[in-house]
Write an enzyme that holds these catalytic residues in place. Structure first.
Site, mmCIF file in Angstrom:
data_model
loop_
_atom_site.group_PDB
_atom_site.id
_atom_site.type_symbol
_atom_site.label_atom_id
_atom_site.label_comp_id
_atom_site.label_asym_id
_atom_site.label_seq_id
_atom_site.Cartn_x
_atom_site.Cartn_y
_atom_site.Cartn_z
ATOM 1 N N ASN A 178 -1.615 2.437 5.497
ATOM 2 C CA ASN A 178 -0.707 1.379 5.068
ATOM 3 C C ASN A 178 -0.272 0.642 6.334
ATOM 4 O O ASN A 178 0.163 1.273 7.290
ATOM 5 C CB ASN A 178 0.493 2.027 4.360
ATOM 6 C CG ASN A 178 1.603 1.025 4.047
ATOM 7 O OD1 ASN A 178 1.400 -0.181 4.094
ATOM 8 N ND2 ASN A 178 2.779 1.551 3.721
ATOM 9 N N GLY A 179 -0.428 -0.683 6.354
ATOM 10 C CA GLY A 179 -0.049 -1.444 7.544
ATOM 11 C C GLY A 179 -1.169 -2.403 7.902
ATOM 12 O O GLY A 179 -2.076 -2.636 7.106
ATOM 13 N N TRP A 211 -2.936 -2.936 -1.465
ATOM 14 C CA TRP A 211 -2.535 -4.332 -1.715
ATOM 15 C C TRP A 211 -3.306 -5.146 -0.692
ATOM 16 O O TRP A 211 -3.060 -5.057 0.500
ATOM 17 C CB TRP A 211 -1.024 -4.465 -1.522
ATOM 18 C CG TRP A 211 -0.457 -5.776 -1.963
ATOM 19 C CD1 TRP A 211 -0.041 -6.106 -3.228
ATOM 20 C CD2 TRP A 211 -0.214 -6.933 -1.151
ATOM 21 N NE1 TRP A 211 0.443 -7.391 -3.241
ATOM 22 C CE2 TRP A 211 0.352 -7.931 -1.986
ATOM 23 C CE3 TRP A 211 -0.410 -7.236 0.193
ATOM 24 C CZ2 TRP A 211 0.709 -9.185 -1.521
ATOM 25 C CZ3 TRP A 211 -0.058 -8.500 0.658
ATOM 26 C CH2 TRP A 211 0.501 -9.453 -0.194
ATOM 27 N N LYS A 266 6.583 -4.456 -4.251
ATOM 28 C CA LYS A 266 8.002 -4.098 -4.224
ATOM 29 C C LYS A 266 8.495 -4.007 -2.787
ATOM 30 O O LYS A 266 9.599 -4.394 -2.460
ATOM 31 C CB LYS A 266 8.176 -2.756 -4.937
ATOM 32 C CG LYS A 266 9.592 -2.227 -4.970
ATOM 33 C CD LYS A 266 10.347 -2.859 -6.090
ATOM 34 C CE LYS A 266 11.813 -2.529 -6.105
ATOM 35 N NZ LYS A 266 12.592 -3.609 -6.725
ATOM 36 N N GLU A 269 18.284 -17.144 -7.809
ATOM 37 C CA GLU A 269 17.819 -15.820 -8.220
ATOM 38 C C GLU A 269 17.235 -15.871 -9.643
ATOM 39 O O GLU A 269 16.204 -15.261 -9.914
ATOM 40 C CB GLU A 269 18.987 -14.819 -8.120
ATOM 41 C CG GLU A 269 18.709 -13.411 -8.612
ATOM 42 C CD GLU A 269 17.572 -12.695 -7.895
ATOM 43 O OE1 GLU A 269 17.076 -13.207 -6.886
ATOM 44 O OE2 GLU A 269 17.159 -11.631 -8.396
ATOM 45 N N HIS A 313 18.846 -35.979 -6.917
ATOM 46 C CA HIS A 313 18.068 -36.407 -5.753
ATOM 47 C C HIS A 313 16.612 -35.960 -5.837
ATOM 48 O O HIS A 313 15.978 -35.732 -4.828
ATOM 49 C CB HIS A 313 18.720 -35.891 -4.473
ATOM 50 C CG HIS A 313 20.126 -36.392 -4.309
ATOM 51 N ND1 HIS A 313 20.419 -37.685 -3.973
ATOM 52 C CD2 HIS A 313 21.311 -35.768 -4.502
ATOM 53 C CE1 HIS A 313 21.734 -37.852 -3.936
ATOM 54 N NE2 HIS A 313 22.297 -36.693 -4.254
ATOM 55 N N CYS A 330 0.818 -1.211 0.000
ATOM 56 C CA CYS A 330 0.000 0.000 0.000
ATOM 57 C C CYS A 330 0.853 1.262 0.000
ATOM 58 O O CYS A 330 1.889 1.323 0.645
ATOM 59 C CB CYS A 330 -0.876 0.043 1.236
ATOM 60 S SG CYS A 330 -1.865 -1.423 1.471
ATOM 61 N N ARG A 334 5.145 0.042 -5.896
ATOM 62 C CA ARG A 334 5.143 -0.693 -4.624
ATOM 63 C C ARG A 334 4.275 -1.953 -4.691
ATOM 64 O O ARG A 334 4.416 -2.843 -3.872
ATOM 65 C CB ARG A 334 4.616 0.216 -3.502
ATOM 66 C CG ARG A 334 5.494 1.404 -3.216
ATOM 67 C CD ARG A 334 4.813 2.378 -2.287
ATOM 68 N NE ARG A 334 4.642 1.869 -0.952
ATOM 69 C CZ ARG A 334 5.534 1.965 0.031
ATOM 70 N NH1 ARG A 334 6.672 2.578 -0.193
ATOM 71 N NH2 ARG A 334 5.293 1.490 1.218
ATOM 72 N N GLU A 359 8.653 -14.745 -10.731
ATOM 73 C CA GLU A 359 8.066 -13.435 -10.427
ATOM 74 C C GLU A 359 7.402 -12.799 -11.641
ATOM 75 O O GLU A 359 6.299 -12.279 -11.547
ATOM 76 C CB GLU A 359 9.161 -12.462 -9.950
ATOM 77 C CG GLU A 359 9.604 -12.627 -8.532
ATOM 78 C CD GLU A 359 10.712 -11.638 -8.192
ATOM 79 O OE1 GLU A 359 10.590 -10.955 -7.169
ATOM 80 O OE2 GLU A 359 11.705 -11.552 -8.941
ATOM 81 N N LYS A 401 13.411 -14.886 -10.600
ATOM 82 C CA LYS A 401 13.045 -13.908 -11.631
ATOM 83 C C LYS A 401 12.009 -14.511 -12.574
ATOM 84 O O LYS A 401 11.040 -13.862 -12.954
ATOM 85 C CB LYS A 401 14.270 -13.456 -12.458
ATOM 86 C CG LYS A 401 15.284 -12.595 -11.738
ATOM 87 C CD LYS A 401 14.884 -11.154 -11.556
ATOM 88 C CE LYS A 401 14.214 -10.866 -10.290
ATOM 89 N NZ LYS A 401 14.788 -10.747 -9.017
HETATM 90 C C1 G6P Z 1 9.685 -8.209 -2.319
HETATM 91 C C2 G6P Z 1 10.219 -7.722 -3.652
HETATM 92 C C3 G6P Z 1 11.557 -8.403 -3.940
HETATM 93 C C4 G6P Z 1 12.519 -8.156 -2.800
HETATM 94 C C5 G6P Z 1 11.937 -8.571 -1.448
HETATM 95 C C6 G6P Z 1 12.785 -8.065 -0.293
HETATM 96 O O1 G6P Z 1 9.347 -9.551 -2.404
HETATM 97 O O2 G6P Z 1 9.309 -8.008 -4.691
HETATM 98 O O3 G6P Z 1 12.101 -7.889 -5.147
HETATM 99 O O4 G6P Z 1 13.693 -8.871 -3.036
HETATM 100 O O5 G6P Z 1 10.638 -8.008 -1.279
HETATM 101 O O6 G6P Z 1 12.747 -6.683 -0.307
HETATM 102 P P1 G6P Z 1 13.860 -5.738 0.281
HETATM 103 O O7 G6P Z 1 13.375 -4.351 -0.025
HETATM 104 O O8 G6P Z 1 13.928 -6.009 1.743
HETATM 105 O O9 G6P Z 1 15.137 -6.053 -0.399
#
Ligand code: G6P
Length: 608
Positions: free
Chosen positions: A100-101, A74, A603, A481, A504, A2, A27, A488, A485
């Site tokens: 937000n929260g 969100w 985000k 990673e 395994h 949010c 965000r 995501e 990606k």
């Molecule tokens: C969310 C974002 C990721 C990020 C993670 C941790 O899941 O979509 O891209 O890696 O949060 O966020 P931070 O701001 O703590 O790196």
């Protein structure tokens, strides 16, 4: 997650608020709304979906007023509906709120208010707060907010306005960010500075349990205990163009291509070649804590956690100090063994991730020195840690982290070299590492130049549903990673695995044509990885290999080859992750996905 924005000043503000929401879109959200107040009262417009949809609705019936609040939601409590979208008003529409929260005791508060005759119109925890403030409101909005927050358990970054005071906003925070921006005859509040930079560069990062009253010409910060607080005004330096896409179709692609520059910024002024050591001002004061550490603990979430895994490998290799890496959400509830001799490093792009912040509170409780590696200057984690290093990657807007990740890895590599030099690494080796780091930005350009070819590879498996990403040693976290990606942004189910572990379990998934991405740059495991590739080929898998330039052996076995410059193994992740970012990006575009705002993701994850 949010985002909130509020304005009080001399302009009609609905379009300004929508522009603020546009800057907060990154965000992550699923509905949005705006409310303004003038002499005729509060008017609210809300919509499910994108800010662009809200904009169309506002154009039909713009809410009037020079004071207003807006929100991107969100969903947590209650589905994605217009009724659940913010702003929420109290039953009599005397106050409106954006939040937000999470209000953890919302059920108890709701039951109390219902007993008092309050009728609710949404399923959200936030409406409880709006109703509670309305319940307490008797003309003094600040008092009503304080009284309400005194009984609230949970987190909030909120802005409230009252129908009968069209020149006033009250903001408050605990756990969720809120920034005050001081303008000329106008003041603003928002979740982050990106929504504010267009209006002023003077900001105050509010602290937990601070409440602020703002009018067009004044601001007054107090604690929940009513005590006045001094405002620490800071000058922010965010170039407006860094918030735009420029000529790129998506922020993510821009940010992938920006990595040579962002890494240059991360390392700028921090490499002392003649002494063969990085210079890290942010942790110079805690040098002895590091030097005498019994072990180091790294904790983070998502992509930042992957950077931490790479950090462990490099730190252990060069410093011989044991390093533990753990998800912040697990760390917090595990009763970790910590002491003043076990510094904990918190890695976070946003500096606001709720789980990482909670882990930080736990580490503090156990008297461990707390250090941050963060990108967003002035965010909560750098404020709460004893020392730290900013990554200086610049604003990252794409939800899937790219340039922030390579910046985190570069900082960890610098930290490892810095510490290793103090613990006996030779001048020559220190210089070798620093010289190699300096080359990285130019080497990344050689990889981004292959973007079109990587797109051709993506074409060949754009319709697949599953994918494996394999790597060994320091490349295993890169495989994780790469898989993250893919999940995501392209919604392909991808698993990251240590290549040898494939036998395994995951090998059972391999059938004809299944894409398997293998990172196979030259290090001690190179020969073994060749064997793993044979095992995949024998079962009909299609191998996309990321190899060092000039590789002959794996080139013969792979179906597709992506070459990266040859570097020392500890720095190789800074290069090998780039083709995986590009592969995920092109696949997402080819599959018609929303690259910058993938479904359900945020985000900045400000709830635990
Ligand atoms: C969310 C974002 C990721 C990020 C993670 C941790 O899941 O979509 O891209 O890696 O949060 O966020 P931070 O701001 O703590 O790196």
């Amino acid at each position: 997650m949010c985002g909130v924005v509020g304005y009080v000043g001399h302009r009609e503000c609905s379009s300004l608020l929508l522009e603020g929401l546009r800057c907060l879109e990154y965000r992550g959200y699923d509905s949005a709304g705006v409310a303004c107040v003038d002499a005729s009262g509060i008017s609210v417009v809300k919509s499910v979906g994108k800010v662009a949809t809200l904009k169309e609705k506002v154009a039909e019936r713009p809410p009037q007023g020079r004071t207003g609040i807006a929100h991107t939601r969100w969903a947590t409590h209650g589905g994605i509906t217009e009724a659940n979208a913010h702003p929420h008003t109290d039953m009599r529409r005397r106050v409106a709120l954006v939040h937000n929260g999470i209000i953890e005791n919302y059920q108890t508060l709701r039951a109390f208010l219902e007993r008092e005759g309050v009728r609710f119109s949404s399923e959200t925890d936030s409406e409880v707060l709006a109703q509670l403030i309305g319940y307490h409101y008797d003309g003094n909005l600040y008092e009503a907010v304080c009284k309400s927050l005194e009984v609230v358990e949970g987190t909030f970054g909120l802005i409230v306005m009252a129908a009968d005071q069209p020149d006033l906003l009250v903001g408050a925070r605990r756990g969720s960010p809120l920034v005050l921006a001081i303008g000329e005859n106008e003041n603003l509040l928002a979740s982050d500075v990106q929504a504010l930079v267009a209006y002023t560069d003077r900001v105050v990062f509010l602290k937990d349990d601070e409440v602020v009253n703002i009018t067009p010409r004044e601001y007054k910060i107090r604690g929940l205990d009513r005590a006045p607080h001094a405002a620490e005004i800071e000058k922010i330096e965010v170039a407006l163009e860094s918030l735009e896409k420029g000529d790129f179709p998506h922020y993510m692609l821009k940010e992938i291509f920006e990595q040579p520059k962002s890494l240059h910024d991360t390392m700028r002024g921090r490499l002392n070649l003649s002494e063969g050591t990085p210079v890290l001002g942010g942790i110079a004061n805690v040098r002895d804590i590091f030097k005498n550490a019994e072990k180091l603990v790294i904790t983070a979430c998502g992509t930042s956690w992957h950077a931490g895994l790479i950090g462990r490998y490099v730190l252990e290799e060069w410093t011989r100090i044991p390093v533990e890496v753990e998800y912040a959400s697990e760390f917090r509830y595990r009763n970790p063994i910590l002491s003043p001799r076990t510094p904990v490093i918190f890695i976070s792009q946003s500096g606001e991730t709720a789980d990482t912040l909670a882990a930080l509170r736990e580490a503090r409780m156990k008297n461990a020195p707390c250090l941050g590696i963060c990108n967003v200057v002035g965010s909560s984690i750098p404020r709460a840690t004893d020392a730290g290093i900013y990554t200086h990657a610049g604003p990252e807007i794409g939800v899937a982290s790219t340039k922030a990740f390579t910046a985190q890895v570069a900082v960890l590599v610098m930290m490892a070299a810095w510490l290793a030099r103090q613990r006996g690494m030779s001048l020559g080796r220190g210089r070798e590492i620093l010289s190699a780091l300096i080359e990285i930005p130019e080497q990344i350009k050689k990889i981004t130049a292959q973007s079109d070819r990587i797109k051709e590879i993506a074409e060949t498996f754009k319709d697949e549903h599953h994918c494996l990403c394999l790597g060994r040693g320091v490349q295993f976290p890169v495989a994780l990673e790469g898989a993250l990606k893919l999940k995501e942004i392209s919604y392909i189910h991808a698993e990251g695995y240590p290549a040898a572990e494939m036998k395994h379990g995951p090998i059972a998934l391999i059938e004809k044509g299944m894409p398997v991405i293998v990172i196979a740059t030259r290090d001690v495991t190179y020969e073994k990885i060749g064997g793993n590739i044979q095992e995949i080929k024998a079962r009909g898998g299609s191998v996309i290999a990321v190899v060092g330039e000039g590789d002959k052996d794996i080139a013969e076995m792979a179906d597709h080859l992506i070459e990266v410059p040859n570097v020392m193994p500890e720095l190789a992740p800074l290069l090998t992750v780039v083709p995986l970012q590009l592969l995920a990006y092109h696949l997402a575009v080819l599959r018609g996905c929303d690259v910058d705002q993938p479904r359900n993701l945020a985000k900045s994850v400000t709830v635990e």
